[in-house]
Design an enzyme around this catalytic site. Structure first.
Site, PDB file in Angstrom:
ATOM      1  N   SER A 160      12.309  51.068 -87.518  1.00  0.00           N
ATOM      2  CA  SER A 160      11.760  50.114 -86.379  1.00  0.00           C
ATOM      3  C   SER A 160      11.519  48.684 -86.800  1.00  0.00           C
ATOM      4  CB  SER A 160      10.683  50.861 -85.353  1.00  0.00           C
ATOM      5  OG  SER A 160      10.544  50.289 -84.276  1.00  0.00           O
TER       6      SER A 160
ATOM      7  N   ASP B  15      16.540  54.276 -86.304  1.00  0.00           N
ATOM      8  CA  ASP B  15      16.086  54.280 -84.846  1.00  0.00           C
ATOM      9  C   ASP B  15      15.995  52.716 -84.490  1.00  0.00           C
ATOM     10  OD1 ASP B  15      16.616  55.913 -82.551  1.00  0.00           O
ATOM     11  OD2 ASP B  15      14.634  55.698 -82.178  1.00  0.00           O
TER      12      ASP B  15
ATOM     13  N   HIS C  97      11.680  58.821 -81.142  1.00  0.00           N
ATOM     14  CA  HIS C  97      11.613  57.672 -81.972  1.00  0.00           C
ATOM     15  C   HIS C  97      11.370  57.876 -83.303  1.00  0.00           C
ATOM     16  CE1 HIS C  97      11.644  53.338 -82.896  1.00  0.00           C
ATOM     17  NE2 HIS C  97      10.408  53.305 -82.915  1.00  0.00           N
TER      18      HIS C  97
END
Length: 400
Positions: free
Chosen positions: A196, A223, A354
């Site tokens: 991220s 992700d 996530h």
């Protein structure tokens, strides 16, 4: 914006060489030796996944959510103090085990360097680090660290810690690597991984490290896709407002992460969640109430620069590239074209949130180790009949 993406975002110390503290039998003691504070264990979490209502449990049941020491997952805790920056990093390191090639010569080794996402910390990679080390039979080491304004990393002056700009994050990462591995010639091969928020500094640092003489054999992004991430930014403040502002205890916080679906692996949550939290200021004596360590809403001015130009930078990186997504998340146009051109490897993990590296660390570790092997293994072919007698090494997968 895809439904899956919506769900994913909802749901002073000695200078280096770093202080290498062997883990004590009691991890809290080891941590106090390193930084002299009395905060709870070592871990953190990111923007979160699926903030559903917390299930109620009896007090006695909270024992199942007791914190686990990071000492079970990393072999060393480090304090890294680069002289070029007013920052003292908390890092976690499991070095690679020396191995030899077919000629008996000792290999240089490889290390996976992990950069966490916003609101998280180095121990979010604890279970992954253990799985990677096991899957690679110790040949691939792991280095994870707490970014500024996260975990137990200290920035001076303190207000500078709040400036989590792209430039600062990138400069911090490069300074950390150069301090831990000061000689590029003798440094291990580097595999850079960013989750991220950590993706952009990792991707953009690749060429800079290569110019310094470091060998970066691969870049891994977990992700995050530029297009969908930028689209999701207007929702972030509302999403974050749905989180509890404090918890009765660390155990209560771990339980919330599991029942809300933020993390789907209890063992990982027990080792990673505690560093998300600090004792509530001014709490009464005997109270165990904790609040979030990092104010994610306050980082809003930097959200856009974390993700802008990520896709193009990723595709331009002169190293093998791997993108791992949670669920059938769509690619943006640049990545879609790049995938069709074979510019990177794409993997999709089902049934994860996530924090896919926490939810299924063994599965992700297998993907990473395979990726690492294919991009570092040299195959020596036998000489051609009638050709030269010296066999020529052929790299199985070259730089992209």
């Amino acid at each position: 914006m895809s439904d899956i993406f919506r769900k994913s975002v909802l749901n002073r110390l000695p200078v280096m060489p770093p202080t290498r503290a062997p883990w004590a039998a009691n991890d809290d003691d080891a941590m106090e030796e390193l930084d002299g504070d009395d905060e709870e264990a070592d871990q953190v979490k990111e923007l979160g996944v699926g903030f559903s209502k917390k299930a109620s449990l009896k007090e006695a049941d909270l024992s199942a959510f007791a914190p686990i020491s990071a000492a079970a997952y990393f072999s060393q805790a480090l304090q890294v103090d680069p002289p070029s920056r007013n920052i003292i990093f908390r890092a976690y390191y499991t070095p690679s085990i020396p191995a030899t090639d077919s000629t008996g010569k000792e290999k240089k080794g490889s290390v996976l360097v992990c950069h966490h996402g916003g609101g998280s910390a180095g121990t979010t990679f604890a279970c992954l680090a253990q799985s990677v080390h096991q899957a690679s039979r110790g040949e691939l080491g792991v280095l994870a660290f707490d970014a500024r304004d996260h975990g137990k990393t200290i920035t001076e002056p303190e207000e500078d810690s709040k400036v989590v700009s792209f430039d600062n994050l990138q400069g911090d990462l490069i300074a950390l690597i150069k301090q831990v591995f000061p000689n590029p010639v003798n440094a291990p091969d580097l595999l850079l991984l960013g989750h991220s928020m950590g993706a952009s500094p990792v991707v953009s640092s690749t060429s800079l490290l290569q110019k310094e003489g470091y060998k970066v054999v691969g870049v891994i992004v977990l992700d995050v896709v530029e297009g969908t991430a930028v689209e999701a930014l207007p929702l972030m403040k509302n999403i974050l407002s749905q989180r509890p502002t404090k918890f009765k205890s660390i155990e209560d916080a771990i339980q919330w992460h599991i029942t809300s679906g933020a993390v789907r692996n209890l063992a990982s949550a027990r080792v990673s969640v505690p560093s998300l939290l600090v004792p509530e200021p001014g709490r009464p004596e005997g109270s165990q109430e904790v609040v979030w360590r990092t104010d994610l809403v306050a980082t809003a001015p930097y959200w856009e620069e974390w993700y802008l130009n990520l896709s193009s930078s990723f595709l331009k990186a002169k190293a093998a590239k791997l993108l791992v997504l949670a669920g059938q998340e769509r690619l943006d146009r640049e990545l879609m074209v790049g995938q069709m051109q074979g510019k990177f490897q794409l993997e999709v993990l089902p049934d994860v949130g996530h924090y896919l590296h926490e939810d299924k660390p063994e599965k992700l570790a297998a993907i990473i180790v395979d990726f690492w092997k294919r991009n570092t293994t040299t195959l020596v072919l036998p000489p051609k009949i009638g050709g030269p007698s010296t066999a020529q090494p052929v790299k199985m997968v070259g730089e992209q």
